[in-house]
Design a protein around this motif. Structure first.
Motif, PDB file in Angstrom:
ATOM      1  N   ASN A 138      -0.067  -2.970 -11.690  1.00 45.69           N
ATOM      2  CA  ASN A 138       0.890  -1.913 -11.375  1.00 45.69           C
ATOM      3  C   ASN A 138       2.252  -2.281 -11.921  1.00 45.69           C
ATOM      4  O   ASN A 138       2.526  -3.436 -12.277  1.00 45.69           O
ATOM      5  N   GLU A 153      -4.999   9.514 -13.791  1.00 45.46           N
ATOM      6  CA  GLU A 153      -5.664   8.213 -13.816  1.00 45.46           C
ATOM      7  C   GLU A 153      -6.497   8.039 -15.077  1.00 45.46           C
ATOM      8  O   GLU A 153      -6.622   6.925 -15.605  1.00 45.46           O
ATOM      9  N   GLU A 159      -5.814   3.880 -13.588  1.00 44.42           N
ATOM     10  CA  GLU A 159      -5.550   3.848 -12.156  1.00 44.42           C
ATOM     11  C   GLU A 159      -4.706   2.623 -11.809  1.00 44.42           C
ATOM     12  O   GLU A 159      -4.934   1.527 -12.325  1.00 44.42           O
ATOM     13  N   ARG A 160      -3.710   2.799 -10.931  1.00 43.63           N
ATOM     14  CA  ARG A 160      -2.856   1.690 -10.505  1.00 43.63           C
ATOM     15  C   ARG A 160      -3.321   1.201  -9.139  1.00 43.63           C
ATOM     16  O   ARG A 160      -3.502   1.999  -8.213  1.00 43.63           O
ATOM     17  N   THR A 161      -3.488  -0.097  -9.027  1.00 40.75           N
ATOM     18  CA  THR A 161      -4.036  -0.674  -7.805  1.00 40.75           C
ATOM     19  C   THR A 161      -3.122  -1.777  -7.290  1.00 40.75           C
ATOM     20  O   THR A 161      -2.301  -2.325  -8.031  1.00 40.75           O
ATOM     21  N   SER A 165       0.847  -1.192   0.000  1.00 40.04           N
ATOM     22  CA  SER A 165       0.000   0.000   0.000  1.00 40.04           C
ATOM     23  C   SER A 165       0.888   1.249   0.000  1.00 40.04           C
ATOM     24  O   SER A 165       1.984   1.242   0.568  1.00 40.04           O
ATOM     25  N   LYS A 208      -6.001  -4.118 -14.931  1.00 36.23           N
ATOM     26  CA  LYS A 208      -5.767  -3.909 -13.514  1.00 36.23           C
ATOM     27  C   LYS A 208      -4.354  -4.370 -13.173  1.00 36.23           C
ATOM     28  O   LYS A 208      -3.977  -5.505 -13.472  1.00 36.23           O
TER      29      LYS A 208
END
Length: 447
Positions: A356, A203, A208-210, A80, A354
């Motif tokens: 990163n 984003e 968006e990077r998750t 995180s 989805k």
């Protein structure tokens, strides 16, 4: 539908934070190299187990670094944002403690301390990159980060060589270099914590990077395996050559007939870093994610052509040692950095999958360093790193394998190119703002 034109000039706040982010990433990762690379400036001439101690310690650190990369596939992709800075500091503290033990424990057993040193350091890059990815200026920001490890590789060798000239013992020199690098490391990490998160516009354009679960990682790899496997093979080959050049640069200079002074390492890497920084950072001007992705692949091909020229010219005595080291550095680092700054970043932005960068980078890095370990352990030629090319030293390994590797890497890039050239552009996933309302992605975000 024609996409809207870019703004005439970015807001001053964007300019400020871009500059701040580049400086923060550069300072942090540059400083990390002070805990990793200065020891390679030492000769470590003792022989143990019929092997030069220099090779033993290099292998030990790379094994730790390789294990770290495999661990990072999970740890970095699931990290995180709130935990990144503290994790960097904890990893550096472990690495410095290992360097102190390297000075205390007698040879050859202190080589195990460098394995412990490499184990935490391999995850620092992914943590720093996490602060930079998924932004409209990511190529520029990541180019600054990558320039740090190109330049730091030479500067920290110069630092190590200078400390040895001041009378610091070989086994204590790495720990002293780490102490010298601590203030700037702390400054860099503090600056990283002040970088704002990606904006809604970022984003929208880059996706968006998750954080990723194990299921997310398996799904992404399975879907793009035909393109990712050749990229991993290419990255493996590049990592082997780049790492040999980095870890045995003093021996390479001797094999080329010159004895490099401490400042020489800095001169060559400054030139390489400057050129690669300009080339990779310039891709940020390409708004289309799809076009930028293919430009990145094309830049890799240019790098492999430069490698071929460097190896051919050196074998035929057509260039000086300095020109050879610079040209080889450019040929290695241009594709290596393009993977970091552009190819994986624009792939995620283009496909809207989805994921990163941490997952993709550590997937490639882990196998890259595993290949380097295999070369170091399995190539008896490295025993004579003092360097006569006719005796199977590092230079012979470069000249005999370089042209072949350049060809294999070029073929890998072409396979990836064909896979995506035949595949339609990805469609944007639904993106919502903080209030849960849908946002329309920028047209260029779809490639």
């Amino acid at each position: 539908m024609t996409p809207p034109p870019p703004p005439a000039q970015p807001p001053k706040s964007d300019i400020f934070w871009a500059t701040w982010s580049i400086a923060a990433a550069f300072i942090t990762y540059f400083s990390m190299y002070g805990f990793r690379k200065p020891f390679t400036a030492a000769s470590f001439d003792d022989t143990f187990f019929e092997q030069q101690f220099k090779v033993i310690v290099v292998v030990a650190q790379v094994i730790g670094y390789t294990i770290s990369k495999f661990m990072g596939i999970k740890i970095i992709s699931e990290m995180s944002p709130a935990k990144r800075a503290a994790t960097i500091l904890a990893l550096i503290a472990i690495a410095q403690a290992a360097l102190a033990l390297f000075g205390i424990v007698p040879r050859p057993w202190n080589a195990a301390c460098l394995l412990l040193n490499g184990l935490p350091l391999g995850m620092v890059f992914g943590l720093v990159m996490g602060f930079l990815e998924g932004r409209r200026l990511t190529e520029l920001l990541a180019a600054g980060l990558c320039a740090s490890f190109i330049l730091a590789d030479g500067v920290t060798k110069s630092l190590g060589a200078w400390l040895l000239e001041q009378g610091v013992a070989e086994d204590w020199m790495p720990a002293v270099a780490g102490i010298a690098s601590t203030p700037t490391l702390l400054l860099g990490v503090f600056m990283l914590t002040r970088i704002p998160r990606p904006s809604p516009a970022d984003e929208s354009h880059r996706a968006e990077r998750t954080v990723m679960t194990s299921g997310d990682r398996r799904a992404l790899f399975a879907k793009y395996a035909i393109a990712l496997v050749p990229l991993i093979v290419m990255y493996l080959a590049l990592t082997v050559l780049r790492s040999l050049r980095a870890d045995f640069q003093p021996e390479l200079w001797k094999a080329l007939g010159e004895s490099a002074r401490p400042a020489t390492f800095t001169y060559t890497e400054t030139i390489v870093a400057f050129v690669v920084l300009i080339a990779s950072g310039a891709v940020v001007m390409i708004r289309s994610n799809r076009a930028a992705f293919f430009v990145g692949l094309g830049a890799c091909l240019v790098g492999f052509a430069m490698l071929g020229v460097a190896f051919w010219a050196q074998r035929n005595g057509a260039i000086s040692a300095f020109t050879y080291m610079v040209l080889m550095g450019l040929g290695l680092y241009l594709p290596y950095v393009m993977v970091h700054t552009t190819i994986f970043e624009r792939m995620l932005a283009m496909t809207r999958e989805k994921g990163n960068l941490g997952f993709l980078m550590y997937l490639a890095d882990s196998f890259g360093y595993l290949g380097y370990v295999a070369v170091l352990l399995g190539k008896g030629a490295l025993r004579g790193t003092g360097g006569d090319a006719d005796e199977g030293g590092v230079l012979k390994l470069f000249t005999s394998a370089g042209l072949l590797i350049a060809g294999v890497c070029a073929a890998a890039i072409i396979i990836t190119w064909l896979f995506f050239a035949r595949r339609p552009a990805g469609h944007a996933q639904p993106i919502v703002d903080a209030a849960g309302a849908p946002r329309t992605p920028h047209p260029e975000g779809q490639g």
